[in-house]
Write an enzyme that holds these catalytic residues in place. Structure first.
Site, short mmCIF file in Angstrom:
data_model
loop_
_atom_site.label_atom_id
_atom_site.label_comp_id
_atom_site.label_asym_id
_atom_site.label_seq_id
_atom_site.Cartn_x
_atom_site.Cartn_y
_atom_site.Cartn_z
N ARG A 61 15.40 -20.32 42.40
CA ARG A 61 15.15 -19.90 41.02
C ARG A 61 16.41 -20.19 40.22
O ARG A 61 17.48 -19.77 40.60
CB ARG A 61 14.79 -18.41 40.95
CG ARG A 61 13.84 -18.14 39.77
CD ARG A 61 13.40 -16.72 39.70
NE ARG A 61 12.28 -16.40 40.55
CZ ARG A 61 11.63 -15.23 40.51
NH1 ARG A 61 11.99 -14.32 39.64
NH2 ARG A 61 10.64 -14.99 41.33
N SER A 163 8.17 -16.68 37.59
CA SER A 163 7.62 -15.34 37.39
C SER A 163 7.96 -14.81 36.00
O SER A 163 7.56 -15.37 35.00
CB SER A 163 8.12 -14.42 38.50
OG SER A 163 7.48 -13.17 38.43
N ASP A 320 2.68 -9.93 34.49
CA ASP A 320 3.79 -10.79 34.15
C ASP A 320 3.26 -12.24 34.10
O ASP A 320 2.10 -12.48 34.42
CB ASP A 320 4.96 -10.59 35.13
CG ASP A 320 4.63 -10.98 36.56
OD1 ASP A 320 3.43 -11.12 36.87
OD2 ASP A 320 5.55 -11.16 37.36
N ASP A 322 3.25 -14.93 35.86
CA ASP A 322 2.55 -15.59 36.97
C ASP A 322 1.52 -14.66 37.61
O ASP A 322 0.95 -14.97 38.65
CB ASP A 322 3.54 -16.11 38.02
CG ASP A 322 4.27 -15.00 38.76
OD1 ASP A 322 4.50 -13.93 38.15
OD2 ASP A 322 4.62 -15.19 39.94
N ASP A 324 1.47 -11.88 39.24
CA ASP A 324 1.55 -11.20 40.55
C ASP A 324 1.96 -9.73 40.39
O ASP A 324 1.89 -8.97 41.34
CB ASP A 324 2.46 -11.94 41.53
CG ASP A 324 3.91 -12.02 41.11
OD1 ASP A 324 4.22 -11.67 39.94
OD2 ASP A 324 4.75 -12.44 41.93
N ARG A 325 2.36 -9.33 39.18
CA ARG A 325 2.73 -7.93 38.94
C ARG A 325 1.77 -7.30 37.94
O ARG A 325 1.12 -8.00 37.18
CB ARG A 325 4.14 -7.83 38.38
CG ARG A 325 5.20 -8.31 39.35
CD ARG A 325 6.55 -8.27 38.65
NE ARG A 325 7.55 -8.90 39.48
CZ ARG A 325 8.76 -8.40 39.66
NH1 ARG A 325 9.12 -7.29 39.08
NH2 ARG A 325 9.63 -9.03 40.42
N THR A 398 13.75 -4.59 50.83
CA THR A 398 13.27 -4.87 49.48
C THR A 398 12.60 -6.23 49.41
O THR A 398 13.11 -7.20 49.94
CB THR A 398 14.46 -4.88 48.51
OG1 THR A 398 15.27 -3.76 48.81
CG2 THR A 398 14.00 -4.79 47.08
N GLU A 422 5.97 -2.11 45.80
CA GLU A 422 7.39 -1.95 45.51
C GLU A 422 7.54 -1.48 44.07
O GLU A 422 6.67 -1.74 43.23
CB GLU A 422 8.16 -3.24 45.75
CG GLU A 422 7.79 -4.40 44.86
CD GLU A 422 8.61 -5.65 45.14
OE1 GLU A 422 9.47 -5.62 46.03
OE2 GLU A 422 8.38 -6.65 44.45
N LYS A 436 2.34 -9.46 46.51
CA LYS A 436 1.89 -8.66 45.37
C LYS A 436 0.86 -9.46 44.57
O LYS A 436 0.96 -10.69 44.51
CB LYS A 436 3.06 -8.20 44.52
CG LYS A 436 4.00 -9.28 44.05
CD LYS A 436 5.21 -8.63 43.41
CE LYS A 436 6.23 -9.64 42.93
NZ LYS A 436 6.92 -10.33 44.05
#
Length: 611
Positions: A61, A163, A320, A322, A324-325, A398, A422, A436
């Protein structure tokens, strides 16, 4: 300069720039580098060429732009060549099984970079080596990539996305054949293979040829159908959904989520959510938000609240970019909006998933085969529910890479993994995606909201019920921004060498005595008989957890993807104890003490979280 006759006075830098100009075929990034050389912009060249992006367990990233420190055509090709060689070594049947590649809507016109273009370059690399590629023909949510790996039995998956990072960034996220993100040692081995394959192979640039190659398949339609079929297993109240009067607003924050969340609601026979018009179509400029991250709360949700007020909606769901959240906000009786924290949503969704499972299960004894997971910096509410209800709770390091891999291990042992979360608003409500997933999460949350509405219960009221039954769990998390690795190192080393003594940690923090310390950078854990940590240790990232005599837990760690030092704190009461005012006061004082005692010496070198 054309023949390499320039000099910046730094031999290593000159060599890196020359190599770049020899390998790169993107006229935009070539010209950017040539201009910098012409202008003698040595410091900027150093920024771009001094060190290669690190390939970690979250993949890559970084900002889009020229040079080995950025995401661009050449670094994508080099990364994919290394990854391809590593997969060839790892799987004798790679050329039968193949890989999947997905991408979001990010783009960076100055350097000619975009997620779609990077995905096509990655496809060209694999196809040049005879590897079948399932390349999505259009943008997809990140969860579709791990779903495809598992559904089609592929060797690996790549998702090109940054993301919720700022608009100039992009990323390259990698999944293994088990459908979970890669963990060590894969990252180190891939890194090594990248370094060994820096020169582009002749066909790696040939995206047009790759797009016509019979090895290229488009999984879009099939996966779209199969994914929504798979998540319907978690739809338990279809009759309620069909007649629900609840009005819900959804925003995809200029990302990929809009169409997919609409489809997920349809699969659950829920009324479609109202879409925030200004944010529903993908836009790599993210024009209406400062940070495209719903975790930042109200600033990102301003337009959603305005739409909700106009339509009389009481709940806002946000993904978000992408998808996934998932973030959720609810209008309170006083007219204010409450944005739930990731931990509060973890409590609500964990309660809901268990409740639905219990209603579907006639044999109560199978609860011993049931598991829920959360990361070590997340609320321990699932542990409290597990203790009372008899299922298993496990804590992982994490990041969903750890939860996804642990979930796969448990599923392979015939266990049921019902839920994982998470605190950074990441939820896995279905094991069909071992990561996620904000798309299935949105539909499952909407069903929970619709069910609660039939009982005339709001999300806030239900959360209070969960805490009353299992114990109040109050969290307070934040971060400081720090770009200087030396400052970060010295802050953590000071905690390890307290009072100037090597390997001695603080025994108190202000008025709060410390009862246990776990350091997952060094592997020390004072609560274990042999003082050795049970969870995996990583010397490349900083992470120390303090347990206090009052039951409070605080973890300080560095972020894997952003220049942040994060801290996470939690205090909880016993079930039935509802002295929330005392809990809040005690937690506020604990956080103040942590900032004063653990951060203060470096405070002038840290930036606080922006308001």
């Amino acid at each position: 300069m054309e023949n390499g006759s320039f000099s910046t006075g730094d031999t290593e830098l000159d060599r890196a720039v020359r190599l770049w100009l020899r390998f790169d075929k993107n006229p935009k990034t070539v010209s950017m580098v040539q201009d910098l050389v012409k202008d003698g912009a040595v410091e900027t060249l150093k920024k771009y060429f001094s060190s290669r992006m690190e390939f970690g367990t979250a993949g890559l990233r970084a900002a889009m732009g020229p040079g080995i420190a950025c995401m661009n055509d050449l670094t994508i090709i080099q990364t994919t060549q290394g990854f391809c060689r590593y997969l060839e070594k790892s799987f004798s049947d790679l050329k039968e099984r193949g890989v999947v590649i997905g991408y979001d809507a990010r783009a960076h016109p100055p350097s000619g970079g975009s997620s779609k273009h990077f995905a096509r370059l990655a496809a060209a690399v694999f196809i040049s080596q005879g590897v079948p590629v399932h390349l999505f023909s259009d943008i997809t949510p990140t969860p579709f990539v791990p779903f495809t790996v598992s559904h089609l039995g592929l060797c690996a998956g790549i998702m090109v996305t940054a993301s919720h990072n700022p608009k100039q960034d992009n990323g390259y996220k990698v999944y293994w054949e088990n459908g979970a993100q890669i963990v060590s040692p894969h990252d180190k081995e891939i890194s090594k293979a990248i370094e060994e394959n820096l020169e582009p192979w002749p066909e790696s640039w040939s995206t047009e040829a790759a797009l016509k190659n019979p090895l290229l398949k488009d999984p879009y339609q099939d996966i779209h159908t199969e994914y929504f079929k798979a998540i319907q297993k978690h739809c338990h109240h279809r009759d309620i959904n069909k007649t629900s009067k609840v009005k819900i607003v959804h925003t995809s924050v200029h990302g990929v989520g809009h169409a997919f969340v609409q489809s997920a609601f349809k699969a659950f026979e829920l009324n479609p959510p109202y879409a925030v018009e200004e944010q529903k179509d993908p836009d790599p400029e993210f024009p209406t938000v400062k940070y495209p991250n719903p975790e930042e709360g109200e600033g990102v949700l301003t337009l959603s609240f305005a739409l909700a007020e106009r339509e009389g909606a009481t709940v806002v769901l946000a993904n978000d970019p992408d998808a996934d959240r998932l973030a959720i906000a609810e209008k309170q009786e006083n007219g204010q909006w409450r944005v739930f924290t990731g931990n509060e949503l973890g409590a609500l969704l964990g309660w809901w998933m268990f409740r639905c499972w219990k209603q579907q299960t006639s044999d109560a004894s199978v609860v011993k085969n049931l598991y829920m997971l959360s990361s070590t910096v997340s609320s321990k509410i699932l542990r409290a529910i597990a203790l009372k209800e008899g299922f298993h709770f496990e804590e992982t390091l994490t990041g969903f890479k750890w939860m996804g891999n642990r979930a796969r291990d448990l599923l392979d042992q015939g266990k049921t993994v019902l839920f994982a979360f998470e605190e950074a608003i990441g939820y896995m409500c279905s094991p069909c995606v071992l990561d996620k997933d904000g798309v299935s999460g949105a539909a499952i949350a909407a069903e929970m909201i619709s069910y609660l509405a039939t009982e005339n219960i709001s999300l806030s009221q239900q959360l209070t019920s969960v805490y009353t039954e299992y114990g109040y769990h109050m969290s307070k998390n934040s971060y400081f921004i720090c770009h200087n690795q030396d400052v970060i190192r010295s802050l953590f080393e000071r905690l390890r060498n307290h009072d100037g003594q090597k390997n001695s940690y603080p025994t108190e923090c202000g008025r709060f005595p410390i009862s246990a310390i776990r350091d997952l950078t060094t592997g020390y854990d004072s609560s274990q008989p042999d003082k050795k940590a049970v969870l995996p240790v990583s010397s490349s990232s900083q992470m120390i957890t303090f347990t206090f005599s009052n039951g409070g837990v605080a973890t300080m760690r560095t972020s894997g993807t952003e220049p942040k030092i994060k801290y996470y704190t939690e205090l909880c009461t016993a079930p039935g104890n509802s002295d929330v005012a005392y809990l809040k006061k005690e937690l506020d004082e604990l956080v103040d003490a942590i900032i004063e005692n653990f951060f203060e010496p470096q405070k002038n070198k840290l930036q606080p979280k922006p308001e």
